[in-house]
Design a protein around this motif. Structure first.
Motif: not given
Length: 219
Positions: A58-75
């Motif tokens: 569960v933590f892995r899934f949440i972590f992947i989603v959060v990092i994806s959102i942060l990366g997308g926001f930066y780009l």
């Protein structure tokens, strides 16, 4: 497919590099390309390393989603800066880069402390990697804030050496790698904030007290 982690990791990095290259119309020789690529690429590499040591699915899934959102926001901010400046908010990339670099430093440092525990990798190699990581993040941070790198290189090398020494000291503590990584990134935050403000000529007594209060409280 845990046996193919290496293939998936390389694929992640290549996707990010190609995406940023496309944003810059394949102008890989420009300073802007390398400057903006550094932040997102280090975030993805640090997140991939950190992901190995998360036990909960569960933590892995949440972590992947959060990092994806942060990366997308930066780009998204990079895209607005390049192609839609009227919608770009001033200093957005500077602020986002600051936060993502802090996150990247935490992910890498926690990952390195985990490697000490679980893998038999020479310790001096991790010290060198911490120095290189610190140097890369500080140079990127100063570049995006338009600070003259020639005048700030002494600070970059000094902070890199300090982070090496602290990494060496902290790994003796009886705490887990999450706490160790957090301690290291707090000191990095304090030093970077004070150093950056000093080099930009904005250092004040209020800034020093506020930074030390926040950092000390977090520790």
């Amino acid at each position: 497919f845990p046996k193919y982690w290496f293939i998936f990791s390389i694929l992640f990095f290549l996707i990010v590099i190609v995406l940023v290259l496309k944003l810059f119309n394949w102008q890989y020789r420009s300073k802007e390309f390398w400057g903006f690529l550094t932040t997102i690429l280090l975030l993805i590499i640090g997140a991939t390393l950190f992901l190995f040591f998360l036990d909960s699915v569960v933590f892995r899934f949440i972590f992947i989603v959060v990092i994806s959102i942060l990366g997308g926001f930066y780009l998204k901010n990079v895209f607005l800066f390049l192609y839609n400046p009227q919608s770009y908010r001033p200093y957005s990339l500077e602020n986002v880069s600051n936060y993502l670099n802090l996150i990247s430093f935490f992910l890498f440092s926690s990952g390195f402390f985990s490697i000490i525990i679980f893998l038999n990798i020479p310790f001096f190699l991790l010290l060198i990697l911490i120095f290189i990581l610190t140097l890369a993040l500080v140079i990127q941070n100063f570049w995006v804030h338009k600070i003259d790198l020639r005048k700030s290189m002494m600070f970059c090398f000094a902070l890199g050496l300090v982070m090496m020494e602290l990494f060496w000291v902290i790994h003796y503590l009886p705490t887990n790698f999450f706490v160790n990584g957090l301690l290291l990134v707090i000191v990095y935050y304090i030093a970077m904030n004070l150093g950056q403000n000093s080099l930009m000529g904005k250092i004040e007594s209020r800034v020093i007290k506020q930074t030390l209060l926040i950092g000390g409280s977090m520790i």
